[in-house]
Write an enzyme that holds these catalytic residues in place. Structure first.
Site, PDB file in Angstrom:
ATOM      1  CB  THR A 136      -0.902  -0.011   1.265  1.00 40.78           C
ATOM      2  OG1 THR A 136      -1.471   1.275   1.440  1.00 40.78           O
ATOM      3  CG2 THR A 136      -0.107  -0.335   2.530  1.00 40.78           C
ATOM      4  CG  ASP A 137      -1.149   4.974  -0.942  1.00 42.25           C
ATOM      5  OD1 ASP A 137      -1.696   4.343  -0.012  1.00 42.25           O
ATOM      6  OD2 ASP A 137      -1.748   5.848  -1.606  1.00 42.25           O
ATOM      7  CD  GLU A 138      -3.434   3.404   4.200  1.00 48.77           C
ATOM      8  OE1 GLU A 138      -3.383   3.415   5.435  1.00 48.77           O
ATOM      9  OE2 GLU A 138      -4.463   3.167   3.551  1.00 48.77           O
ATOM     10  CE1 TYR A 162      -3.301  -2.646   5.660  1.00 48.70           C
ATOM     11  CE2 TYR A 162      -3.269  -0.285   5.178  1.00 48.70           C
ATOM     12  CZ  TYR A 162      -3.310  -1.603   4.752  1.00 48.70           C
ATOM     13  OH  TYR A 162      -3.353  -1.884   3.390  1.00 48.70           O
ATOM     14  CE  LYS A 166       0.037  -4.654   2.968  1.00 48.56           C
ATOM     15  NZ  LYS A 166      -0.397  -5.989   2.454  1.00 48.56           N
TER      16      LYS A 166
END
Ligand code: NAD
Ligand code: TYD
Length: 369
Positions: A136-138, A162, A166
């Site tokens: 994810t970009d997060e 989260y 990741k």
């Protein structure tokens, strides 16, 4: 482009993006085999795979990625040469209230898959193999309004449990290439939307709540920015990476489509108002919707407390995948959101059973042996 046949293990295949990936892949490459593995957590739904259940190229396995012996056996027995790893705990709000499951599944679960892949592919000399990790970009953290979009070189600064889980899994994947020589690739994608998205995420929650006349919760001032991509465009990017991407590379995938949350909610409201205006059947189907009492969907917007540690802005620079692999999203936001609204209108039973909590029983009765 010549396509080299693959036998895939798709983890998290009963979730939102994983199930769309299975549909995409089987229609794109008929005859190629997919073993779909999913633990069927609250987010996993066997009903997402109904249309492929009878496809001879498709096998469903109910299992947990943390179960290394199971994965090892599957890789061996099914002669799998490609893992596409979607399985994860994926909802930021849940990670704030209960981070343990995120660390277990996203970090230990990913490591369990890597261990099995190493045993079967490296220790026995299977040269042609690929471990693709969906991220994810997060992991890059948050951007201020004028900062350039995330490139693959952006520092990892994850803010939520989260995102941190990741980010950890991305590093472990990378280490399995550098240390052991496993053929790995990673994609970091922006926010997805589309069919089969669990209605705890912003867009499906808004659609379902409008139809049921419930409040549309906007966290904080609603001016946080996300870069939205239609789910099939994410999966087409993963396909390109699996086929043409360079091993040990990370590719950002995004739609160059930044919206504030409040604007995206208002756009969705407007599109649903149009549906009620266009068809009288909508009023009969959704009697609690505000349009039936002469109100607009926007009347349901309710500002609520902000999410803890809420990232302000995500934006993806997708020029690497676009220049190297020829990637381009096919859907504009206007076409993608219309398709998504059509899907939720056509699949009312699917989301209603999730919202009213009866879906587990429904799945057991209709989709499990
Ligand atoms: P989802 O929550 O809809 O689906 C996750 C699936 O994984 C579910 O079917 C669940 O049952 C399964 N699963 C969870 N734990 C498991 C375990 N231990 N073993 C086997 N299966 C397990 O998530 P999603 O939105 O489809 O996201 C899929 C992947 O894409 C995730 O890795 C996520 O981080 C990543 N991603 C998501 C988005 C997004 O906007 N949704 C954006 C970028 C990246
Ligand atoms: P979400 O769909 O949970 O994705 P993510 O947190 O991975 O970006 O949320 C998208 C944005 O919408 C995020 O900034 C949080 C916000 N949001 C709301 O304002 N209200 C809601 O009810 C939800 C679920 C999200």
């Amino acid at each position: 482009m010549k396509h080299i046949p693959t036998t895939l293990l798709v983890t998290g295949a009963a979730g939102f993006i994983g199930s769309n990936f299975v549909h995409y892949w089987l229609s794109q490459y008929p005859g190629e085999s997919i073993v779909a593995l999913d633990a069927l957590t609250y987010a996993g739904n066997r009903a997402n795979l109904t249309s492929v259940e009878n496809n001879p190229a498709f096998t469903f396995v109910h299992g947990d990625i943390i179960d290394t012996p199971l994965i090892t056996q599957l890789l061996k027995d099914e002669q799998i040469n490609t893992i596409v790893h979607f399985a994860a705990e994926s909802h930021v709000d849940r990670s704030i209230h209960g981070p343990d499951a995120f660390l277990k599944t996203n970090i230990e679960g990913t490591h369990s898959l890597l261990k099995a892949a190493k045993t079967i592919w490296l220790d026995t000399g299977v040269k042609k193999h690929r471990f693709h990790h969906v991220s994810t970009d997060e992991v890059y953290g948050t951007l201020s309004p004028d900062e350039p979009a995330f490139t693959e070189q952006h520092q990892y600064l994850p803010n939520s449990p989260y995102a941190a889980s990741k980010a950890s899994s991305d590093h472990i994947v990378r280490s399995y290439h550098h240390t052991y020589g496993l053929n790995t690739t990673i994609s970091n994608c922006s926010n997805n939307y589309g069919s089969y998205q669990f209605p705890e995420k912003l867009i499906p929650l808004i659609i379902a709540n409008i139809l049921d006349g419930k409040a549309l919760p906007i966290y904080g001032d609603g001016k946080q920015i996300r870069d939205w991509l239609y789910v099939d465009d994410h999966n087409r990017g993963i396909d390109l990476i699996i086929r043409k991407g360079r091993v040990d590379n990370t590719y950002n995938i995004g739609g160059d489509n930044e919206w504030t949350n409040i604007d995206i909610v208002k756009r969705t409201c407007g599109l649903l108002d149009d549906r009620f205006e266009a068809s009288e059947k909508m009023a009969a189907r959704f009697p609690k919707a505000p349009q039936n009492s002469g109100k607009k969907a926007e009347s349901l917007i309710t500002y609520v407390d902000d999410r803890l540690g809420h990232d302000r802005r995500y934006a993806i620079n997708a020029s690497k995948i676009s220049t190297e692999l020829g990637y381009e999203p096919l859907e504009s936001f206007e076409t993608g959101i219309r398709k998504t609204i059509d899907w939720y209108l056509a699949n009312e039973e699917w989301w209603r059973r999730i919202m009213d909590g009866s879906y587990r029983e429904w799945i057991l009765q209709n989709y499990c042996d």
